[in-house]
Scaffold this active site. Structure first.
Site, PDB file in Angstrom:
ATOM      1  N   HIS A 164      27.470  18.609 -11.561  1.00  0.00           N
ATOM      2  CA  HIS A 164      27.309  18.301 -10.873  1.00  0.00           C
ATOM      3  C   HIS A 164      26.537  17.691 -10.815  1.00  0.00           C
ATOM      4  O   HIS A 164      26.089  17.062  -9.521  1.00  0.00           O
ATOM      5  CB  HIS A 164      27.686  19.733  -9.598  1.00  0.00           C
ATOM      6  N   ASN A 211      25.244  24.504 -16.702  1.00  0.00           N
ATOM      7  CA  ASN A 211      26.504  23.281 -16.254  1.00  0.00           C
ATOM      8  C   ASN A 211      25.586  22.883 -15.106  1.00  0.00           C
ATOM      9  O   ASN A 211      25.769  22.741 -14.505  1.00  0.00           O
ATOM     10  CB  ASN A 211      28.083  24.021 -16.288  1.00  0.00           C
ATOM     11  N   GLU A 250      35.643  32.996 -23.431  1.00  0.00           N
ATOM     12  CA  GLU A 250      34.842  33.073 -22.149  1.00  0.00           C
ATOM     13  C   GLU A 250      35.734  33.548 -20.906  1.00  0.00           C
ATOM     14  O   GLU A 250      36.381  32.945 -20.789  1.00  0.00           O
ATOM     15  CB  GLU A 250      34.274  32.093 -21.988  1.00  0.00           C
ATOM     16  N   HIS A 267      31.955  30.677 -14.801  1.00  0.00           N
ATOM     17  CA  HIS A 267      33.289  30.436 -13.269  1.00  0.00           C
ATOM     18  C   HIS A 267      32.853  31.648 -11.945  1.00  0.00           C
ATOM     19  O   HIS A 267      32.612  32.447 -12.402  1.00  0.00           O
ATOM     20  CB  HIS A 267      34.335  30.334 -13.055  1.00  0.00           C
ATOM     21  N   THR A 276      38.592  24.770 -12.756  1.00  0.00           N
ATOM     22  CA  THR A 276      38.900  25.428 -13.287  1.00  0.00           C
ATOM     23  C   THR A 276      39.730  26.308 -13.253  1.00  0.00           C
ATOM     24  O   THR A 276      38.416  27.347 -12.616  1.00  0.00           O
ATOM     25  CB  THR A 276      38.337  25.061 -15.249  1.00  0.00           C
ATOM     26  N   HIS A 298      31.415  19.140 -18.915  1.00  0.00           N
ATOM     27  CA  HIS A 298      32.678  18.986 -19.089  1.00  0.00           C
ATOM     28  C   HIS A 298      33.011  18.317 -18.751  1.00  0.00           C
ATOM     29  O   HIS A 298      33.028  17.590 -17.999  1.00  0.00           O
ATOM     30  CB  HIS A 298      33.414  19.953 -17.505  1.00  0.00           C
ATOM     31  N   ARG A 316      36.150  15.865 -18.470  1.00  0.00           N
ATOM     32  CA  ARG A 316      37.314  16.067 -17.835  1.00  0.00           C
ATOM     33  C   ARG A 316      38.137  15.124 -18.335  1.00  0.00           C
ATOM     34  O   ARG A 316      37.528  13.549 -17.916  1.00  0.00           O
ATOM     35  CB  ARG A 316      37.475  16.475 -16.263  1.00  0.00           C
ATOM     36  N   ARG A 357      35.529  12.849 -14.003  1.00  0.00           N
ATOM     37  CA  ARG A 357      34.815  12.501 -12.436  1.00  0.00           C
ATOM     38  C   ARG A 357      33.489  12.969 -12.685  1.00  0.00           C
ATOM     39  O   ARG A 357      32.916  12.837 -11.322  1.00  0.00           O
ATOM     40  CB  ARG A 357      36.298  13.047 -11.313  1.00  0.00           C
ATOM     41  N   GLU A 376      32.416  21.266 -23.179  1.00  0.00           N
ATOM     42  CA  GLU A 376      34.464  21.774 -22.417  1.00  0.00           C
ATOM     43  C   GLU A 376      35.206  21.034 -22.783  1.00  0.00           C
ATOM     44  O   GLU A 376      34.960  19.574 -21.811  1.00  0.00           O
ATOM     45  CB  GLU A 376      34.670  22.497 -20.730  1.00  0.00           C
TER      46      GLU A 376
HETATM   47  N1  PXP Z   1      32.506  28.212 -17.883  1.00  0.00           N
HETATM   48  C1  PXP Z   1      33.707  27.114 -17.913  1.00  0.00           C
HETATM   49  C2  PXP Z   1      34.379  27.423 -18.700  1.00  0.00           C
HETATM   50  C3  PXP Z   1      34.084  26.413 -16.627  1.00  0.00           C
HETATM   51  O1  PXP Z   1      35.049  26.174 -16.362  1.00  0.00           O
HETATM   52  C4  PXP Z   1      33.358  25.953 -15.294  1.00  0.00           C
HETATM   53  C5  PXP Z   1      33.439  25.519 -14.638  1.00  0.00           C
HETATM   54  O2  PXP Z   1      33.323  23.810 -14.681  1.00  0.00           O
HETATM   55  C6  PXP Z   1      32.349  26.960 -15.499  1.00  0.00           C
HETATM   56  C7  PXP Z   1      31.895  28.317 -16.096  1.00  0.00           C
HETATM   57  C8  PXP Z   1      31.023  26.887 -14.941  1.00  0.00           C
HETATM   58  O3  PXP Z   1      31.673  27.406 -13.744  1.00  0.00           O
HETATM   59  P1  PXP Z   1      31.143  26.792 -12.193  1.00  0.00           P
HETATM   60  O4  PXP Z   1      29.978  25.588 -12.033  1.00  0.00           O
HETATM   61  O5  PXP Z   1      31.403  27.845 -10.917  1.00  0.00           O
HETATM   62  O6  PXP Z   1      29.630  28.324 -12.174  1.00  0.00           O
END
Ligand code: PXP
Length: 241
Positions: free
Chosen positions: A10, A7, A151, A192, A101, A43, A45, A49, A70
């Protein structure tokens, strides 16, 4: 073979903090692929953001890169996602005030809306996934919705592990949920709050086929890259013509 989805939201968070172009999430997506990521997750959003529409569009047009987008169930976001044409879609709950999330979808409350969204993506042959808590009743609903994948939200287990608390019950919930989903022919993913330790714990559940990890990978990359970059700058400032 288990897959790793990275992901890169960030990277965009960092870029947006300056309002300029560096670091570029499009470059990061290519870099993640080159480094072995099986897919990248972004994602889009509602408050934009981190990832913006133009980022999502460009990332989804990178050749041979698998992109997992996402999205919430918001009508405008779904419409945008259909235009962006990612390879995969993961439907997640979204609350404007949350930092990230916070839990899985409420499938009981939103099943009709979610079913319609799933159909929209299925028609376009886009793999669909639902981000849910490890609940057996939610998995049964997911099956009725004819979803391809789920997921499992691993945030609760991750918090227990990080706070050195007993995580055995939550682990068992995730394992049971993963077994039920697999028996129902739904592919299981997890994500997550995962770091090295929590990911290692969850690899014991053989039904989990994909891990989607963001915050820790991006944070940890700082430590691994920092020394290289400092050395590079020291070289630049010491060099005399
Ligand atoms: N999977 C999903 C569906 C999420 O919403 C997120 C956070 O955006 C992640 C995975 C990744 O989570 P993390 O950034 O805490 O590794």
């Amino acid at each position: 073979m288990r897959r790793l989805g990275v992901n890169i939201d960030h990277i965009a968070t960092l870029r947006n903090a300056r309002g300029e172009h560096h670091p570029d999430p499009i470059y990061a997506a290519k870099f993640a692929k080159k480094s072995g990521a099986d897919s990248v997750t972004i994602h889009l959003r509602e408050d934009r953001r981190h990832i913006k529409d133009i980022d999502a569009k460009k990332i989804c047009s990178i050749k041979r890169l698998l992109v997992n987008l996402e999205i919430s169930t918001n009508y405008k976001i779904v419409k945008n996602a259909l235009k962006i044409k990612p390879n995969f879609v993961c439907i997640v709950p979204e609350n404007r005030k949350e930092i990230t999330t916070e839990g899985g979808l409420n499938l009981k409350k939103n099943r009709i809306k979610i079913k319609k969204i799933i159909n929209d993506f299925k028609k376009r042959k886009i793999r669909t996934s639902l981000f849910i808590n490890p609940s057996l009743s939610d998995i049964k609903i997911a099956k009725e919705l004819e979803i391809d994948c789920i997921e499992i939200h691993t945030g609760y287990l991750a918090n227990l592990v990080k706070n050195k608390k007993d995580y055995s019950n939550e682990y068992k919930r995730i394992k049971k949920a993963s077994i039920l989903a697999t028996n129902l022919n739904i592919e299981v993913h997890a994500g997550h709050g995962l770091d090295y330790k929590t990911t290692k714990i969850l690899t014991k559940i053989k039904e989990i086929k994909e891990f989607n990890i963001g915050h820790f990978i991006i944070g940890e990359s700082i430590y691994f890259g920092l020394s290289k970059i400092i050395k590079k700058f020291k070289k630049i400032i010491r060099k005399r013509k």
